[in-house]
Write a protein that holds these residues in place. Structure first.
Motif, mmCIF file in Angstrom:
data_model
loop_
_atom_site.group_PDB
_atom_site.id
_atom_site.type_symbol
_atom_site.label_atom_id
_atom_site.label_comp_id
_atom_site.label_asym_id
_atom_site.label_seq_id
_atom_site.Cartn_x
_atom_site.Cartn_y
_atom_site.Cartn_z
ATOM 1 N N PRO A 23 52.665 45.144 24.219
ATOM 2 C CA PRO A 23 53.770 44.332 23.698
ATOM 3 C C PRO A 23 53.956 43.009 24.438
ATOM 4 O O PRO A 23 54.656 42.126 23.949
ATOM 5 N N ALA A 24 53.327 42.866 25.606
ATOM 6 C CA ALA A 24 53.471 41.604 26.347
ATOM 7 C C ALA A 24 52.784 40.454 25.616
ATOM 8 O O ALA A 24 53.112 39.283 25.819
ATOM 9 N N ARG A 25 51.816 40.797 24.796
ATOM 10 C CA ARG A 25 51.102 39.751 24.037
ATOM 11 C C ARG A 25 51.864 39.466 22.745
ATOM 12 O O ARG A 25 52.267 40.371 22.038
ATOM 13 N N ASP A 26 52.015 38.203 22.458
ATOM 14 C CA ASP A 26 52.717 37.790 21.242
ATOM 15 C C ASP A 26 51.694 37.227 20.258
ATOM 16 O O ASP A 26 51.077 36.193 20.519
ATOM 17 N N LEU A 27 51.520 37.910 19.129
ATOM 18 C CA LEU A 27 50.546 37.447 18.149
ATOM 19 C C LEU A 27 50.997 36.158 17.495
ATOM 20 O O LEU A 27 50.189 35.272 17.211
ATOM 21 N N GLY A 28 52.285 36.043 17.222
ATOM 22 C CA GLY A 28 52.770 34.846 16.537
ATOM 23 C C GLY A 28 52.488 34.924 15.057
ATOM 24 O O GLY A 28 53.041 35.749 14.341
ATOM 25 N N ASP A 29 51.609 34.088 14.555
ATOM 26 C CA ASP A 29 51.266 34.046 13.130
ATOM 27 C C ASP A 29 50.342 35.221 12.796
ATOM 28 O O ASP A 29 49.250 35.324 13.342
ATOM 29 N N PRO A 30 50.750 36.127 11.896
ATOM 30 C CA PRO A 30 49.907 37.275 11.545
ATOM 31 C C PRO A 30 48.529 36.879 11.017
ATOM 32 O O PRO A 30 47.567 37.642 11.172
ATOM 33 N N GLU A 31 48.418 35.693 10.406
ATOM 34 C CA GLU A 31 47.135 35.275 9.833
ATOM 35 C C GLU A 31 46.106 34.925 10.909
ATOM 36 O O GLU A 31 44.943 34.677 10.595
ATOM 37 N N THR A 32 46.524 34.937 12.171
ATOM 38 C CA THR A 32 45.592 34.625 13.264
ATOM 39 C C THR A 32 45.126 35.877 14.008
ATOM 40 O O THR A 32 44.518 35.767 15.066
ATOM 41 N N VAL A 33 45.393 37.076 13.464
ATOM 42 C CA VAL A 33 45.068 38.309 14.176
ATOM 43 C C VAL A 33 43.580 38.400 14.518
ATOM 44 O O VAL A 33 43.198 38.816 15.614
ATOM 45 N N PHE A 34 42.713 38.008 13.599
ATOM 46 C CA PHE A 34 41.269 38.047 13.857
ATOM 47 C C PHE A 34 40.901 37.080 14.978
ATOM 48 O O PHE A 34 40.097 37.417 15.864
ATOM 49 N N LEU A 35 41.477 35.897 14.963
ATOM 50 C CA LEU A 35 41.173 34.893 15.981
ATOM 51 C C LEU A 35 41.609 35.361 17.366
ATOM 52 O O LEU A 35 40.847 35.255 18.342
ATOM 53 N N VAL A 36 42.814 35.894 17.452
ATOM 54 C CA VAL A 36 43.344 36.295 18.744
ATOM 55 C C VAL A 36 42.562 37.467 19.326
ATOM 56 O O VAL A 36 42.225 37.477 20.522
ATOM 57 N N LEU A 37 42.243 38.458 18.510
ATOM 58 C CA LEU A 37 41.488 39.608 19.004
ATOM 59 C C LEU A 37 40.108 39.199 19.510
ATOM 60 O O LEU A 37 39.637 39.701 20.533
ATOM 61 N N SER A 38 39.443 38.299 18.825
ATOM 62 C CA SER A 38 38.113 37.871 19.258
ATOM 63 C C SER A 38 38.182 37.165 20.607
ATOM 64 O O SER A 38 37.289 37.320 21.447
ATOM 65 N N GLN A 39 39.236 36.408 20.849
ATOM 66 C CA GLN A 39 39.381 35.724 22.127
ATOM 67 C C GLN A 39 39.690 36.701 23.255
ATOM 68 O O GLN A 39 39.286 36.483 24.399
ATOM 69 N N ILE A 40 40.401 37.772 22.942
ATOM 70 C CA ILE A 40 40.757 38.762 23.966
ATOM 71 C C ILE A 40 39.548 39.611 24.354
ATOM 72 O O ILE A 40 39.324 39.898 25.542
ATOM 73 N N PHE A 41 38.730 40.003 23.383
ATOM 74 C CA PHE A 41 37.692 41.011 23.607
ATOM 75 C C PHE A 41 36.387 40.464 24.184
ATOM 76 O O PHE A 41 35.669 41.180 24.878
ATOM 77 N N PHE A 42 36.034 39.216 23.883
ATOM 78 C CA PHE A 42 34.691 38.749 24.176
ATOM 79 C C PHE A 42 34.658 37.683 25.269
ATOM 80 O O PHE A 42 35.655 37.005 25.539
ATOM 81 N N HIS A 43 33.454 37.539 25.866
ATOM 82 C CA HIS A 43 33.198 36.412 26.758
ATOM 83 C C HIS A 43 33.494 35.125 25.981
ATOM 84 O O HIS A 43 33.219 35.040 24.774
ATOM 85 N N PRO A 44 34.037 34.121 26.631
ATOM 86 C CA PRO A 44 34.427 32.908 25.911
ATOM 87 C C PRO A 44 33.323 32.291 25.056
ATOM 88 O O PRO A 44 33.608 31.774 23.968
ATOM 89 N N LEU A 45 32.062 32.340 25.514
ATOM 90 C CA LEU A 45 30.990 31.757 24.708
ATOM 91 C C LEU A 45 30.763 32.583 23.442
ATOM 92 O O LEU A 45 30.625 32.030 22.340
ATOM 93 N N VAL A 46 30.746 33.903 23.592
ATOM 94 C CA VAL A 46 30.594 34.779 22.426
ATOM 95 C C VAL A 46 31.796 34.632 21.504
ATOM 96 O O VAL A 46 31.660 34.553 20.279
ATOM 97 N N ALA A 47 32.985 34.590 22.109
ATOM 98 C CA ALA A 47 34.197 34.402 21.305
ATOM 99 C C ALA A 47 34.144 33.089 20.538
ATOM 100 O O ALA A 47 34.630 33.001 19.403
#
Length: 507
Positions: free
Chosen positions: A307-331
């Motif tokens: 819950p500490a993470r704030d998604l904000g706009d629901p339409e960005t869920v794919f973008l935010v998850l990719s940034q959290i999970f992967f190395h920045p270059l892969v992301a």
């Protein structure tokens, strides 16, 4: 290097790759037929991936995951309807349209196909179709620009306007110079990139949230109906609920009238290639839709556990998850898949708008110019439409899904029934087609702007049905025997049968 620097490096590599492909296509473009239809030489795999990538746009990676993140699996009826509609489109429209558009004096655009197929010497049908293309595609291109602005704002914290300018500028460049071939080649790369991202992100997310059981528990803790495809069935009248599902799934009706998709059928090497194209295209579509749906559902569970993470706009869920999970270059390359979805659709739509301006309006109302001049006019047409769409996209609060829904309904309601009737009914007349097309477009425009109506039923349904009814009734009233039309219809059917026999022999 910082995370943002890694990600921007990947984005820059992707954008430069798109420009390089556009330049390669530019060197192979010499006349308007090349610029608008790639000389009717697309292999089925290229046509299938190009149609899929240009179809899905930012809706697949942003609009659809956002809707499911908010409302649960019920919103996937849109995807179900689209998969069914796409399969029907490849099965019943692709082979006949490929054959008929060539038989009908080598028509290279949908408006010119309508005119030549129905012998409309008044040119009213072609002009009306061209205007409809320009109006609704301007909204559609604008939706891609909105997605681009949101993309850079969410991913890098850039101003909304910067995202608009970067993506619009690069897409405009490779589309202006590469034309249809450049759009198709870039679509293939973009389609593969989208596929890889939509398969990878949900797989990683599943492991991060602790496996299937933990994921399901987390989703249901946030939304008990998250995995219920029939959510709300017990809270409303069964008839109204059924109409709601039908209205959502009715997105599939739109496929029959989407110029940027069905023009790929016209560009196939032969009608026989439609079968292979269907298998490749539908497989790609099913897997990518499942990936988008899974990403949204797993995102519900992930953010519930953090819950500490704030998604904000629901339409960005794919973008935010990719940034959290992967190395920045892969992301960064995963994020490039979002740009791929946005840009592939925008480029295809801009080419169709260009063809409407040059082939269906300028050349029709004036005298034909030299091939090089026509190509240059086509490029200017791309620029004009892009500028108007840019102005519409200046509002960052615009909903991607709403813009796409309106444009999709416009084409499905105006063109879909006319495409089907022209391919399967000999008695369709030019007056019937004009009356039906205008009826469909007007009904969609009015219905979609009246909340009391659009909230009950997606505007594509009344637009499509009334178009079909009016076109049939008026055609029956104005039907006259035309030996040339009958001969062309027979020639189309013979060509489809011949191609099918050759395909079976080769198999």
């Amino acid at each position: 290097m910082s995370d943002s620097a890694f990600q921007l490096t990947a984005i820059v590599i992707y954008l430069l790759g798109m420009l390089a492909i556009g330049y390669a296509a530019f060197r192979r473009t010499s006349d308007l037929d090349d610029y608008m239809l790639a000389g009717r030489g697309l292999p089925p795999g290229v046509a299938a991936l190009s149609a899929g990538a240009s179809d899905m746009s930012g809706w697949l990676l942003m609009g659809l995951p956002g809707a499911i993140y908010v409302s649960g699996l019920f919103e996937s009826w849109i995807a179900i309807g689209l998969v069914i509609g796409a399969w029907l489109n490849w099965k019943f429209v692709a082979p006949r349209l490929r054959a008929y558009s060539e038989v009908a004096s080598n028509a290279i655009t949908i408006p010119s196909y309508f005119e030549k197929r129905l012998r409309d010497r008044s040119h009213v049908l072609r002009i009306a179709a061209g205007v409809i293309v320009l109006v609704f595609f301007t909204f559609y291109v604008s939706s891609g620009m909105v997605a681009a602005g949101k993309f850079f704002d969410s991913s890098f914290g850039w101003p909304y306007m910067t995202g608009l300018l970067v993506v619009s500028g690069v897409t405009l460049l490779y589309t202006m110079f590469g034309g249809f071939l450049g759009a198709s080649w870039t679509d293939v790369v973009q389609g593969l990139l989208m596929f890889a991202a939509l398969i990878t992100v949900p797989i990683v997310a599943l492991f991060v949230v602790g496996g299937p059981g933990e994921a399901v528990d987390s989703m249901r803790a946030v939304n008990p109906d998250a995995l219920n495809l029939f959510a709300g069935a017990g809270d409303t009248n069964a008839l109204l609920f059924g109409l709601g599902i039908f209205s959502t799934a009715a997105w599939g009706l739109g496929y029959f009238g989407q110029p940027h998709i069905i023009v790929r059928f016209m560009a196939l090497r032969s009608a026989a290639d439609a079968k292979a194209g269907r298998r490749i295209g539908i497989s790609w579509m099913i897997l990518t839709c499942l990936g988008a749906i899974s990403t949204a559902l797993l995102g519900i569970g992930y953010f519930a556990n953090d819950p500490a993470r704030d998604l904000g706009d629901p339409e960005t869920v794919f973008l935010v998850l990719s940034q959290i999970f992967f190395h920045p270059l892969v992301a960064g390359f995963v994020l490039a898949a979002v740009l791929a979805a946005i840009m592939s659709t925008m480029s295809s739509q801009l080419v169709v708008c260009s063809s409407a301006l040059v082939e269906d309006l300028y050349n029709l109302l004036g005298r034909r110019s030299a091939p090089r001049t026509e190509v240059m006019l086509g490029r200017l047409g791309v620029l004009v439409v892009a500028l108007i769409a840019f102005l519409l996209a200046l509002n960052p609060d615009s909903s991607i899904l709403e813009l796409v829904a309106f444009a999709w309904a416009g084409f499905g309601g105006a063109f879909g029934p006319i495409v089907l009737l022209s391919l399967y009914w000999r008695r369709l007349t030019a007056k019937g087609a004009i009356a039906g097309m205008v009826t469909g477009a007007v009904v969609v425009f009015v219905w979609g702007n009246v909340d009391a109506l659009s909230s009950r039923m997606y505007e594509i349904v009344p637009g499509f049905l009334l178009n079909l009814l009016v076109a049939v009734v008026v055609s029956k009233m104005t039907a006259q025997d035309d030996p040339e039309i009958q001969a062309e219809f027979d020639a189309m059917e013979r060509q489809v049968r011949t191609d099918k026999v050759l395909e079976e022999q080769e198999a």
